[in-house]
Scaffold this motif. Structure first.
Motif, mmCIF file in Angstrom:
data_model
loop_
_atom_site.group_PDB
_atom_site.id
_atom_site.type_symbol
_atom_site.label_atom_id
_atom_site.label_comp_id
_atom_site.label_asym_id
_atom_site.label_seq_id
_atom_site.Cartn_x
_atom_site.Cartn_y
_atom_site.Cartn_z
ATOM 1 N N ALA A 75 0.828 -1.204 0.000
ATOM 2 C CA ALA A 75 0.000 0.000 0.000
ATOM 3 C C ALA A 75 0.859 1.248 0.000
ATOM 4 C CB ALA A 75 -0.933 -0.010 1.203
ATOM 5 N N TYR A 76 1.919 1.246 0.768
ATOM 6 C CA TYR A 76 2.777 2.428 0.813
ATOM 7 C C TYR A 76 3.670 2.531 -0.412
ATOM 8 C CZ TYR A 76 1.333 3.467 5.550
ATOM 9 O OH TYR A 76 0.593 3.797 6.645
ATOM 10 N N ALA A 77 4.032 1.407 -1.017
ATOM 11 C CA ALA A 77 4.887 1.440 -2.205
ATOM 12 C C ALA A 77 4.121 1.932 -3.427
ATOM 13 C CB ALA A 77 5.461 0.054 -2.471
ATOM 14 N N ASP A 78 2.816 1.680 -3.471
ATOM 15 C CA ASP A 78 2.018 2.074 -4.627
ATOM 16 C C ASP A 78 1.662 3.551 -4.629
ATOM 17 O OD1 ASP A 78 2.105 -0.496 -5.512
ATOM 18 O OD2 ASP A 78 0.142 -1.060 -4.720
ATOM 19 N N ARG A 79 1.832 4.228 -3.517
ATOM 20 C CA ARG A 79 1.475 5.651 -3.452
ATOM 21 C C ARG A 79 2.747 6.483 -3.532
ATOM 22 N NH1 ARG A 79 -2.543 5.924 1.634
ATOM 23 N NH2 ARG A 79 -0.816 7.172 2.324
ATOM 24 N N PRO A 80 2.898 7.275 -4.575
ATOM 25 C CA PRO A 80 4.085 8.131 -4.661
ATOM 26 C C PRO A 80 3.997 9.273 -3.636
ATOM 27 C CG PRO A 80 2.628 8.580 -6.491
ATOM 28 C CD PRO A 80 2.047 7.408 -5.752
ATOM 29 N N ALA A 81 5.152 9.768 -3.255
ATOM 30 C CA ALA A 81 5.195 10.830 -2.258
ATOM 31 C C ALA A 81 4.532 12.104 -2.776
ATOM 32 C CB ALA A 81 6.636 11.127 -1.868
ATOM 33 N N ALA A 82 4.558 12.303 -4.096
ATOM 34 C CA ALA A 82 3.970 13.518 -4.656
ATOM 35 C C ALA A 82 2.458 13.548 -4.490
ATOM 36 C CB ALA A 82 4.331 13.639 -6.132
ATOM 37 N N SER A 83 1.835 12.397 -4.239
ATOM 38 C CA SER A 83 0.380 12.397 -4.082
ATOM 39 C C SER A 83 -0.049 13.011 -2.753
ATOM 40 C CB SER A 83 -0.161 10.973 -4.195
ATOM 41 O OG SER A 83 0.282 10.205 -3.090
ATOM 42 N N PHE A 84 0.858 13.132 -1.799
ATOM 43 C CA PHE A 84 0.517 13.697 -0.504
ATOM 44 C C PHE A 84 0.574 15.222 -0.502
ATOM 45 C CE2 PHE A 84 2.418 9.540 0.748
ATOM 46 C CZ PHE A 84 1.240 8.944 1.129
ATOM 47 N N GLN A 88 2.611 23.375 -5.044
ATOM 48 C CA GLN A 88 3.104 24.529 -4.306
ATOM 49 C C GLN A 88 3.809 24.095 -3.012
ATOM 50 O OE1 GLN A 88 -0.189 24.210 -5.172
ATOM 51 N NE2 GLN A 88 -0.334 25.645 -6.890
ATOM 52 N N ALA A 89 3.262 23.081 -2.355
ATOM 53 C CA ALA A 89 3.884 22.595 -1.126
ATOM 54 C C ALA A 89 5.233 21.957 -1.417
ATOM 55 C CB ALA A 89 2.965 21.597 -0.419
ATOM 56 N N LEU A 90 5.318 21.213 -2.513
ATOM 57 C CA LEU A 90 6.598 20.604 -2.888
ATOM 58 C C LEU A 90 7.643 21.672 -3.209
ATOM 59 C CD1 LEU A 90 5.452 17.591 -5.063
ATOM 60 C CD2 LEU A 90 6.542 17.515 -2.822
ATOM 61 N N GLY A 94 11.120 22.350 -1.182
ATOM 62 C CA GLY A 94 12.404 22.387 -1.874
ATOM 63 C C GLY A 94 13.183 23.654 -1.566
ATOM 64 N N LEU A 95 12.474 24.804 -1.583
ATOM 65 C CA LEU A 95 13.137 26.072 -1.256
ATOM 66 C C LEU A 95 13.630 26.092 0.187
ATOM 67 C CD1 LEU A 95 10.732 28.548 -3.076
ATOM 68 C CD2 LEU A 95 13.053 27.896 -3.758
ATOM 69 N N ARG A 96 12.832 25.539 1.072
ATOM 70 C CA ARG A 96 13.226 25.500 2.479
ATOM 71 C C ARG A 96 14.471 24.645 2.667
ATOM 72 N NH1 ARG A 96 12.198 22.606 7.267
ATOM 73 N NH2 ARG A 96 11.103 20.967 6.169
ATOM 74 N N TRP A 97 14.525 23.487 2.041
ATOM 75 C CA TRP A 97 15.693 22.610 2.170
ATOM 76 C C TRP A 97 16.929 23.232 1.528
ATOM 77 C CZ3 TRP A 97 16.397 18.784 5.389
ATOM 78 C CH2 TRP A 97 15.299 18.149 5.934
#
Length: 151
Positions: A75-84, A88-90, A94-97
Motif C-alpha cells: 500500500a505504501y509502495a504504490d502511493r508516490p510521495a507527490a500524491s501527498f 506549491q507545497a513541494l 524544496g526552497l526550504r531545504w
C-alpha cells in the motif's frame, strides 16, 4: 505568637515527612526479611510462568502478521510521495531545504569568552535559595528557643 508556632510546626512537619520518606525508601531498597523473600519467590515464579504462556506465537498468528506487513508495504509502495503534497507545497519544501543547506554549509564562528554567565547565574541563584532557607531555619529555631525560655 500563633503564626510563629504555626510556621515552626509546618517546618517540623516538613522535616518529619522527609525523614519518614527517607526511611521507607531505605527499607524498600535493602530492608527485606527472609520471610518476605520466601513469599516473593513463589509469587514471582507464578508471574513468570503466566507470562511465558502468553508470549507463545502460533504459526497462524505469524502468517497473519506477515501477510498484514506485506499488504502495508504494498500500500505504501504504490502511493508516490507527490500524491501527498500539492505542487506549491513541494516547491516550498524544496526552497526550504535549499536555504537550510546554504545556511549549514557556511561555517559559523562562535566566540567563546571562556566563562558561562548563564551557568554562573543559575549557581548563584541556587546558592541564594540555600542561604535563604538556612537563614529561615536558623531564625525559626531561635524564635522557638526564645519562646520556651520566656515561658
Amino acid at each position: 505568637m500563633g503564626s510563629k508556632v504555626t510556621i515552626s510546626r509546618f517546618v517540623g512537619l516538613v522535616f518529619l515527612v522527609a525523614a519518614l520518606s527517607g526511611t521507607t525508601n531505605a527499607m524498600a531498597a535493602g530492608g527485606t526479611t527472609p520471610q518476605g523473600l520466601k513469599a516473593d519467590g513463589p509469587r514471582l515464579q507464578g508471574l513468570a510462568d503466566r507470562y511465558a504462556q502468553l508470549r507463545g506465537y502460533t504459526q497462524d498468528g505469524l502468517r497473519a502478521d506477515g501477510l498484514r506487513y506485506q499488504a502495508m508495504a504494498r500500500a505504501y509502495a504504490d502511493r508516490p510521495a507527490a500524491s501527498f503534497y500539492t505542487p506549491q507545497a513541494l516547491k516550498a519544501e524544496g526552497l526550504r531545504w535549499q536555504r537550510m543547506a546554504q545556511v549549514y554549509s557556511q561555517p559559523q564562528v562562535v566566540r567563546d569568552s571562556g566563562f558561562d554567565w548563564g551557568a554562573a547565574g543559575i549557581g548563584a541563584l541556587g546558592f541564594f535559595v540555600v542561604m535563604l532557607c538556612a537563614s529561615a531555619l536558623i531564625f525559626g529555631i531561635r524564635r522557638i528557643r526564645q519562646e520556651k525560655l520566656a515561658v
